[in-house]
Design an enzyme around this catalytic site. Structure first.
Site: not given
Lengths: 292, 292
Positions: A54, A98, A121
């Site tokens: 990422k 994450q 997200d």
């Protein structure tokens, strides 16, 4: 008949190119450079690989990235404290914690601590709640579900009235993809491990999204001829004929299903590349939201 | 074959009796008396009737109720200010803002202002978001969807593996009922106005929840023999043979479908009475949450 292979790499490259162009334009216009903060808790090797991919994508597109790593035993307060600081940091337009988090942490509480304006997200319960409700638009849509829909729409631009079947009901893929399909006016069936006579349910799909994490589960005989098959699964199976002794396969038996389906995503090279591309798009969106 | 008629009045009366008993017991034990605040904005006659039924139910069960009425032109700040006061009031364990709100108000913002610990209607986006996510339990489940499931479960206690079809995807019924059915491990299909060949989709249902607001839409030929049919619709149709010149019917053609289904809820006397019963249960739950 052999199915059209949907090239996720190519579609993702287009999305990334568009994002890179928009980033360059906004910076040239004197606006802020988009910034993504990544938060990694613990030593999970797969999570390290994801986060570093990422950050690499950010670098390629001119997005600034800020990497934070906390030890596996970080307390809830510590993680939420970091999130608060990032909420307040004007250089940060997206915060990616994450997942999965170590089991001693309350995942939902951490996700709730993220400002919904920086929830790139799309997993903040308010953004998920909005996704489930008409007339309430989430600020961000989760990346893998959004990317799956983009790929399906390369074949069927208007999903309205399609029979869509979602195999799997996970928080990260199955459920949000089902909610997105409802918003796109598809008729949506959500299947899972307790579904009876799964092949006959799957056979009704004009669009099938497979996201269960079971290698090669969906067979050719399960698929309606001409259907669009989006395979979200990424499973490593043993294969002595391969140099590494193993290889990646999806949830769909690609060799069988490509002889029946109208279009299908490969694994790797299908949905996988879309996840990061959509994250980059969401980070750009975060910066655009901050302009207002 | 004639279907079993599911007696919503009787089921609701049982729920209410249990709530009344639990209220008496907690008050006798020195705990707080549950309190429900109702907020009514404007002059919609139907909303007035609903709110007064809810307050009457409170009185019957020993729940205190606090009624607030604001004029139709009340500002966003005024409504949110009242909600804040009620959030802070320890006598209030549930806050019900009667929907729909006048169109100049931001409904989601009002619902978000309610403390999730007092969100007895279950419409706060965080509670809806949790409903959509595994492992995250909403503090409250919306009343009509919860009541619909209770009625279905009087016939099929375990919905696991059933094919459930939800007709309609409204924020208030269709979508939350679909999410509840997924949580109950049913295979769930969400249909709506854009669904193609609706009769054949509906015919696959072991459990059908109809919530579209179209009088007598579901015909006998649409229903699988033996299916459980929960009719959430309440529609007034003209009927010159009736003393009032009109009568209430559901979304299901009761006369036709009762000859095919295994069980069916009538309208009125089916889902209707469950809504208030579940609200009373949620208000009790709000008081129990405040004990902790």
């Amino acid at each position: 008949m052999t199915a059209q292979i949907i090239d996720g790499k190519a579609v993702a490259a287009n999305v990334r190119a568009e994002v890179g162009k928009a980033v360059a334009e906004r910076v040239a216009a004197g606006k802020s450079r988009p910034g993504l903060a990544t938060v990694l808790v613990g030593d999970d090797p797969a999570s390290h690989v994801y986060v570093s991919s990422k950050r690499k994508a950010c670098a390629e597109l001119g997005i600034e990235s800020f990497g934070f790593e906390l030890p596996a035993d970080a307390t809830q307060d510590k993680v939420e404290g970091l999130v608060s600081e990032l909420n307040a940091d004007p250089r940060v337009h997206g915060i990616l914690v994450q997942l999965p988090l170590p089991s001693h942490l309350d995942e939902e509480k951490v996700l709730r601590a993220i400002s919904i304006e920086k929830d790139v997200d799309g997993f903040h319960p308010i953004n998920i709640g909005r996704l489930a409700q008409k007339g309430r638009d989430p600020l961000f849509v989760p990346c893998t579900p959004a990317g799956s829909l983009v790929l399906a729409q390369t074949v069927i631009p208007k999903l309205e009235g399609c029979n869509a079947v979602v195999l799997g009901r996970s928080n990260i893929v199955g459920m949000p993809v089902a909610l997105l399909l409802v918003r796109a006016n598809a008729t949506v069936t959500i299947c899972h491990s307790r579904t009876k006579d799964l092949p006959s349910v799957v056979r009704q799909a004009d669009v099938l999204i497979a996201a269960v994490g079971r290698p090669n589960m969906v067979k050719g005989s399960w698929v309606k001829p001409g259907a669009v098959v989006i395979d979200v699964g990424i499973n490593r199976i043993e294969d002595p004929t391969h140099p590494k002794g193993s290889r990646l396969v999806g949830d769909v038996d690609f060799e069988e299903v490509k002889e029946v389906a109208g279009a299908i995503t490969p694994v790797p090279g299908g949905v996988g590349p879309m996840t990061i591309a959509m994250l980059m798009q969401n980070t750009l969106r975060g910066a655009e939201l901050s302009d207002k």
